[in-house]
Write a protein that holds these residues in place. Structure first.
Motif, PDB file in Angstrom:
ATOM      1  N   UNK A   1       8.313  -4.988 -18.408  1.00 23.50           N
ATOM      2  CA  UNK A   1       7.579  -5.315 -17.190  1.00 23.50           C
ATOM      3  C   UNK A   1       8.183  -6.487 -16.434  1.00 23.50           C
ATOM      4  N   UNK A   2       9.000  -7.313 -17.097  1.00 22.43           N
ATOM      5  CA  UNK A   2       9.457  -8.509 -16.390  1.00 22.43           C
ATOM      6  C   UNK A   2      10.922  -8.872 -16.595  1.00 22.43           C
ATOM      7  N   UNK A   3      11.598  -8.309 -17.605  1.00 21.69           N
ATOM      8  CA  UNK A   3      12.995  -8.696 -17.831  1.00 21.69           C
ATOM      9  C   UNK A   3      13.879  -8.270 -16.656  1.00 21.69           C
ATOM     10  N   UNK A   4      13.696  -7.012 -16.188  1.00 20.92           N
ATOM     11  CA  UNK A   4      14.482  -6.554 -15.033  1.00 20.92           C
ATOM     12  C   UNK A   4      14.232  -7.409 -13.802  1.00 20.92           C
ATOM     13  N   UNK A   5      12.974  -7.773 -13.595  1.00 22.71           N
ATOM     14  CA  UNK A   5      12.626  -8.622 -12.451  1.00 22.71           C
ATOM     15  C   UNK A   5      13.256 -10.000 -12.600  1.00 22.71           C
TER      16      UNK A   5
ATOM     17  N   UNK B   1       2.368  -6.654  -7.451  1.00 20.19           N
ATOM     18  CA  UNK B   1       2.360  -7.206  -8.808  1.00 20.19           C
ATOM     19  C   UNK B   1       3.743  -7.748  -9.172  1.00 20.19           C
ATOM     20  N   UNK B   2       4.803  -7.005  -8.785  1.00 21.86           N
ATOM     21  CA  UNK B   2       6.164  -7.476  -9.057  1.00 21.86           C
ATOM     22  C   UNK B   2       6.423  -8.794  -8.343  1.00 21.86           C
TER      23      UNK B   2
ATOM     24  N   UNK C   1      12.260   9.290   5.644  1.00 20.17           N
ATOM     25  CA  UNK C   1      11.008   8.570   5.868  1.00 20.17           C
ATOM     26  C   UNK C   1      10.292   8.352   4.542  1.00 20.17           C
ATOM     27  N   UNK C   2       9.456   7.332   4.532  1.00 15.63           N
ATOM     28  CA  UNK C   2       8.626   7.038   3.364  1.00 15.63           C
ATOM     29  C   UNK C   2       7.202   6.821   3.852  1.00 15.63           C
ATOM     30  N   UNK C   3       6.249   7.394   3.116  1.00 14.06           N
ATOM     31  CA  UNK C   3       4.834   7.291   3.468  1.00 14.06           C
ATOM     32  C   UNK C   3       4.180   6.188   2.641  1.00 14.06           C
ATOM     33  N   UNK C   4       3.334   5.412   3.287  1.00 16.33           N
ATOM     34  CA  UNK C   4       2.699   4.305   2.584  1.00 16.33           C
ATOM     35  C   UNK C   4       1.883   4.815   1.405  1.00 16.33           C
ATOM     36  N   UNK C   5       2.092   4.193   0.252  1.00 14.20           N
ATOM     37  CA  UNK C   5       1.420   4.572  -0.988  1.00 14.20           C
ATOM     38  C   UNK C   5       0.715   3.329  -1.540  1.00 14.20           C
ATOM     39  N   UNK C   6      -0.631   3.313  -1.533  1.00 15.54           N
ATOM     40  CA  UNK C   6      -1.346   2.113  -2.015  1.00 15.54           C
ATOM     41  C   UNK C   6      -0.992   1.738  -3.452  1.00 15.54           C
ATOM     42  N   UNK C   7      -0.772   2.746  -4.305  1.00 16.81           N
ATOM     43  CA  UNK C   7      -0.446   2.435  -5.698  1.00 16.81           C
ATOM     44  C   UNK C   7       0.927   1.786  -5.805  1.00 16.81           C
ATOM     45  N   UNK C   8       1.890   2.337  -5.067  1.00 16.38           N
ATOM     46  CA  UNK C   8       3.222   1.728  -5.094  1.00 16.38           C
ATOM     47  C   UNK C   8       3.167   0.320  -4.520  1.00 16.38           C
ATOM     48  N   UNK C   9       2.378   0.151  -3.474  1.00 12.39           N
ATOM     49  CA  UNK C   9       2.270  -1.176  -2.888  1.00 12.39           C
ATOM     50  C   UNK C   9       1.659  -2.154  -3.885  1.00 12.39           C
ATOM     51  N   UNK C  10       0.652  -1.678  -4.641  1.00 14.02           N
ATOM     52  CA  UNK C  10       0.039  -2.552  -5.641  1.00 14.02           C
ATOM     53  C   UNK C  10       1.065  -2.965  -6.692  1.00 14.02           C
TER      54      UNK C  10
ATOM     55  N   UNK D   1       7.245 -12.323 -10.047  1.00 11.76           N
ATOM     56  CA  UNK D   1       8.454 -13.061  -9.670  1.00 11.76           C
ATOM     57  C   UNK D   1       8.123 -14.477  -9.230  1.00 11.76           C
ATOM     58  N   UNK D   2       7.042 -14.604  -8.442  1.00  9.35           N
ATOM     59  CA  UNK D   2       6.688 -15.910  -7.900  1.00  9.35           C
ATOM     60  C   UNK D   2       6.124 -16.850  -8.964  1.00  9.35           C
ATOM     61  N   UNK D   3       5.453 -16.263  -9.983  1.00  6.63           N
ATOM     62  CA  UNK D   3       4.779 -17.112 -10.971  1.00  6.63           C
ATOM     63  C   UNK D   3       5.611 -17.350 -12.223  1.00  6.63           C
ATOM     64  N   UNK D   4       6.767 -16.664 -12.341  1.00  9.42           N
ATOM     65  CA  UNK D   4       7.545 -16.781 -13.576  1.00  9.42           C
ATOM     66  C   UNK D   4       8.018 -18.211 -13.862  1.00  9.42           C
ATOM     67  N   UNK D   5       8.570 -18.935 -12.871  1.00  8.38           N
ATOM     68  CA  UNK D   5       9.029 -20.299 -13.187  1.00  8.38           C
ATOM     69  C   UNK D   5       7.910 -21.185 -13.739  1.00  8.38           C
ATOM     70  N   UNK D   6       6.738 -21.119 -13.132  1.00  9.15           N
ATOM     71  CA  UNK D   6       5.624 -21.936 -13.611  1.00  9.15           C
ATOM     72  C   UNK D   6       5.123 -21.442 -14.956  1.00  9.15           C
ATOM     73  N   UNK D   7       5.243 -20.119 -15.198  1.00  6.35           N
ATOM     74  CA  UNK D   7       4.779 -19.565 -16.471  1.00  6.35           C
ATOM     75  C   UNK D   7       5.585 -20.122 -17.635  1.00  6.35           C
TER      76      UNK D   7
END
Length: 743
Positions: free
Chosen positions: A537-541, A484-485, A471-480, A489-495
């Protein structure tokens, strides 16, 4: 006079029925085309329907007329089942049309609903394990059943209300007539009173029963003498709503003239019947209450049918557990009644590996496995304030109302995992199954059911990605971070198009004389929301999403553009440019063409371009074609292995690779910073020396990464390393920094 449909001779105009099946009673469109293509289905089902309801209702039609009428209704049902988008509304019209044609026997509706569930889907090919949309078809059939029954019940209820209204009007007319008209109207009332199919009772305002017709006596199971010894309040049911008797008190006190409710009664034998009760007040000439008249219709069969349909609409037909609709209703009520300090918890679980079982052993085994899992969950979790539901496929969810703390849902998750540890026997198969569970527990204030469901879904994904069977418990920081990831990912092409990326350059220096010989291009992202982002922060993504290919193409072009500026300004002293290639880039079929085009467009000499690949990427091509690397090398492009020494390289294979340079990982260079008490610097020096000797033996140059002190640079030079790169020489910076070093 109406006559039963049963016994009517077979129709002499069967061709007329077939034509009606093809023509139907619904307007044109795509759905009509579908129904026209099922003319045989319409005809066959209409005949089966007519046979099934024969003798259950009295209608003024011959057998052939019955079949023709039902064929038109069948066409409407087929249209509703096949319509896109799906809309069961036409089925309500079918139910109303049955009542309008006097198909009002209770058994008529029961047989129709049963036939609609089995015969029509089979004729349309919507049943069976081979049908890909079987679950969707079952949901459509259930919805059509419910709509038909609803339309039937509403039409029948309206007809009853109209009859009751007619009776009431007769009562009120009788009150206002002259004596002669009163005697005549009372005679008419007596005829209606005695013959009416609806139960009618008359009492005084004290509740004493004065008279009742035969229908009411038969309905309640009492004789008239027994009823006259009873009071209306004797028929209170313990589960009657308080509003029922509040309305009754207002009636006998003259505050209202009538009311209508649905109410349960006990028969004389103790059996419970459901009724539609309409009670009206009779006043004397001065307007004072004198009598009450109750009209009672037995709707028990209809009520039980509606309850059965409601149960089917709120429960999973396979496991019998509550379905998504019931779960969401309970979740919403938990928020509505939670109060200021209330809390709620969810355990959202998905079976690991169920698809493999379903695909390899068949859907029947998969269905039985789901039933067994549902039983285990119900056994280990069910308790007051908890609900186990199947919300689709192999997904189950547990609702914990009024939870005390996060530990409550953690304990439940542990119980569920333990309950699923034992193998499940399905036929001759013994199946091992586990589950991944997403946990959310929080106060109801400040959140919504939709928020809780979304976060439980996210946390379930975490549990699966973290290794399953946990099981995994919801973590607001991980969700943030995940949000952000996703945003990156969504904004990289336009960037890339907006020019948010830029390059810094770090010098590569010859150790023997300190001469700057090259510059490595390092990409940065100046993000409008998150600020300056380093590559980690973004190469792996970018690699995960495939954006590394267009991003790498931009880096290559921008680096070569800068290299041409240095080439024009400094001539032979201009540094070569080194560009990192990701694994996905190195395997891109268009790599060689991209490099050749960039070199041609910028005018940079191929020998001034170095492409860096990680050790794992280069060595991973041992069993793959090296045509791309060889083609680049043949063009004059330098190939370097980055972070050399950190992987598990086949060193003998190095001599077969089109490589020109080895860049020793900074972890080895770090040990050369100063003398260590444990002598580790000696070991690191030997490792570096060995790598340098190996590279030189293969005719390769060597660059040491991570050089941060003068001592490191001196030792690397003594070992024979060709060049170095690190903060000792310069940190990554803008092109002007390279200009100053060269000048």
């Amino acid at each position: 006079m109406s006559r039963p449909a049963e016994g009517i001779p077979e129709p002499r105009h069967r061709l007329g029925l077939a034509a009606l099946a093809g023509r139907g009673a619904v307007g044109g469109g795509a759905a009509d085309d579908d129904v026209t293509g099922h003319a045989d289905v319409v005809l066959g089902f209409a005949l089966a329907w007519a046979e099934a309801v024969a003798g259950t209702s009295y209608v003024s039609m011959s057998r052939s007329e019955v079949e023709q009428h039902l064929a038109g209704l069948t066409r409407q049902l087929v249209t509703a089942l096949l319509a896109e988008p799906f809309d069961p509304a036409p089925a309500r019209e079918v139910g109303a049309a049955m009542v309008a044609a006097h198909f009002t026997g209770t058994e008529t509706l029961t047989r129709t609903v049963a036939l609609l569930a089995t015969d029509l889907p089979a004729r349309l090919g919507l049943t069976g394990d081979a049908c890909p949309g079987r679950e969707r078809a079952v949901e459509r059939v259930a919805a059509v059943q419910g709509a038909l029954a609803g339309g039937y019940a509403e039409a029948l209820r309206q007809r009853t209300l109209d009859e009751q209204e007619a009776i009431s009007q007769a009562v009120f007319v009788a009150r206002d007539q002259t004596e002669q008209a009163l005697r005549a109207s009372e005679a008419r009332f007596r005829a209606v009173f005695a013959e009416a199919a609806t139960g009618i009772g008359v009492g005084d305002v004290a509740g004493r029963i004065l008279d009742a017709n035969a229908s009411l006596l038969d309905m309640m199971g009492y004789s008239l003498e027994e009823l006259r010894q009873r009071n209306v309040r004797d028929f209170m049911h313990p589960e009657d709503a308080a509003s029922v008797w509040r309305l009754y008190d207002e009636l006998v006190q003259g505050q209202r003239d009538h009311f209508r409710v649905e109410k349960r009664f006990f028969r004389s034998d103790g059996e419970v019947i459901w009724t539609h009760l309409t009670t009206s007040l009779i006043r004397d000439d001065r307007g004072n209450p004198t009598y009450q008249v109750a009209m009672i219709e037995d709707v028990t069969d209809r009520h039980l049918l509606q309850e059965r349909l409601r149960y089917q609409a709120l429960h999973d037909p396979l496991t019998g557990l509550p379905n998504r609709a019931l779960f969401l209703d309970r979740l919403s009520r938990a928020f509505e009644t939670g109060g200021r300090d209330g809390r709620v918890g969810l355990c959202y679980l998905d079976l690991d590996g169920f698809k493999v079982i379903n695909d390899s052993l068949g859907h029947d085994v998969g269905d039985q496995l789901l039933v067994a899992v549902g039983q285990r969950l119900d056994a280990c979790v069910s308790a007051p304030g908890r609900l186990v539901a199947r919300i689709g496929g192999d997904e189950f969810i547990i609702l914990v109302e009024r939870s005390g703390s996060t530990q409550d849902v953690v304990t439940i998750a542990d119980h569920v995992l333990a309950a699923l540890e034992a193998p499940i026997r399905v036929g001759e198969h013994e199946l091992a199954v586990s589950a991944s569970i997403g946990l959310v527990e929080r106060p109801v204030q400040g959140t919504t059911p939709a928020d809780v469901m979304r976060d439980a879904d996210i946390t379930l994904y975490w549990a699966k990605s973290d290794g399953k069977a946990k099981w995994a418990l919801f973590d607001p920081e991980r969700n943030a971070r995940e949000v952000a990831r996703f945003t990156l990912s969504a904004t990289m092409p336009a960037a890339i198009e907006r020019g948010e990326f830029y390059l810094d350059y770090q010098p590569l220096v010859r150790l023997s004389d300190g001469q700057l010989v090259g510059a490595e291009a390092l990409v940065r992202w100046r993000h409008p929301e998150f600020g300056l982002l380093a590559p980690d922060r973004f190469i792996g993504l970018a690699e995960e999403t495939g954006q590394i290919v267009p991003l790498g193409r931009w880096v290559l072009r921008e680096a070569c553009r800068q290299a041409r500026l240095w080439q024009d300004r400094f001539g032979s002293r201009a540094p070569f440019i080194s560009v990192n290639l990701a694994v996905r880039q190195s395997r891109d079929p268009g790599l060689v063409a991209d490099v050749a085009k960039v070199l041609a467009d910028t005018g940079v000499e191929a020998t001034r371009l170095q492409l860096e690949l990680t050790e794992s990427a280069v060595m991973g091509t041992a069993d793959e074609p090296l045509d791309a690397l060889r083609a680049l090398s043949a063009m004059g492009v330098r190939i370097a292995i980055d972070d050399f020494g950190t992987g598990y390289s086949n060193l003998a294979y190095l001599r077969h690779l089109p490589v020109h340079e080895l860049k020793i990982a900074g972890s080895f260079v770090e040990g050369l910073r100063a003398s260590a008490a444990d002598g580790s610097h000696v070991v690191d020096a030997r490792i570096v020396g060995t790598l340098v000797s190996l590279a030189h033996a293969l005719g390769l140059g060597v660059t040491a990464e991570g050089v941060e002190t003068e001592a490191q640079a001196r030792r690397l030079d003594d070992i024979g390393c060709d060049s170095g790169q690190g903060w000792y020489f310069a940190r990554p910076g803008p092109p002007d920094q390279i200009n100053r070093l060269l000048s």
